[in-house]
Design a protein around this motif. Structure first.
Motif, short mmCIF file in Angstrom:
data_model
loop_
_atom_site.label_atom_id
_atom_site.label_comp_id
_atom_site.label_asym_id
_atom_site.label_seq_id
_atom_site.Cartn_x
_atom_site.Cartn_y
_atom_site.Cartn_z
N ILE A 133 -3.70 -24.87 27.58
CA ILE A 133 -2.80 -24.81 28.74
C ILE A 133 -2.60 -26.21 29.30
CG2 ILE A 133 -2.49 -23.93 31.09
CD1 ILE A 133 -2.47 -21.65 29.20
N LEU A 134 -1.37 -26.57 29.55
CA LEU A 134 -1.03 -27.83 30.20
C LEU A 134 -0.09 -27.50 31.35
CD1 LEU A 134 -1.02 -30.96 30.25
CD2 LEU A 134 0.93 -30.85 28.69
N GLU A 135 -0.50 -27.82 32.57
CA GLU A 135 0.35 -27.57 33.72
C GLU A 135 1.10 -28.85 34.07
OE1 GLU A 135 -1.39 -25.44 37.02
OE2 GLU A 135 -2.87 -24.56 35.67
N VAL A 136 2.41 -28.74 34.11
CA VAL A 136 3.27 -29.86 34.49
C VAL A 136 4.00 -29.41 35.75
CG1 VAL A 136 5.14 -31.39 33.79
CG2 VAL A 136 3.55 -30.52 32.07
N GLY A 137 3.47 -29.84 36.89
CA GLY A 137 3.99 -29.34 38.15
C GLY A 137 3.71 -27.86 38.22
#
Length: 71
Positions: free
Chosen positions: A47-51
Motif C-alpha cells: 500500500i502506498l498512500e499519496v494524499g
C-alpha cells in the motif's frame, strides 16, 4: 498517440505503483475487492498512500497474491 504522449507513456507492467483502477484491470480483480484488500491490510508493504489516494505497489502486491490462496 502523438509523439509527446508516446514519450511519456509508461506501460502498466513497468510502473512502480498502480491506481486502484489500473490494479483491477492488470490483475483481473474488481476495484471493490482491491479496495477491500487495501482496507483489510492497512499497514501492508504493497500500500502506498499519496494524499488521500491509495496506490498499489505492483511487485509487492504480486508477492501478496502469490502467497494468497483466496482473493
Amino acid at each position: 498517440m502523438d509523439d509527446l504522449l508516446k514519450s511519456k507513456y509508461v506501460p502498466i507492467w513497468k510502473k512502480y505503483s498502480l491506481s486502484i483502477q489500473e490494479a483491477a484491470e492488470y490483475y483481473g480483480i474488481g476495484e471493490k475487492r482491491i479496495r477491500q484488500i487495501a482496507a483489510e491490510n492497512p499497514n501492508a508493504d504493497f500500500i502506498l498512500e499519496v494524499g488521500s489516494h491509495i496506490r498499489i505497489k505492483r511487485e509487492l502486491f504480486e508477492k501478496y497474491l502469490d502467497e494468497s490462496t483466496v482473493v
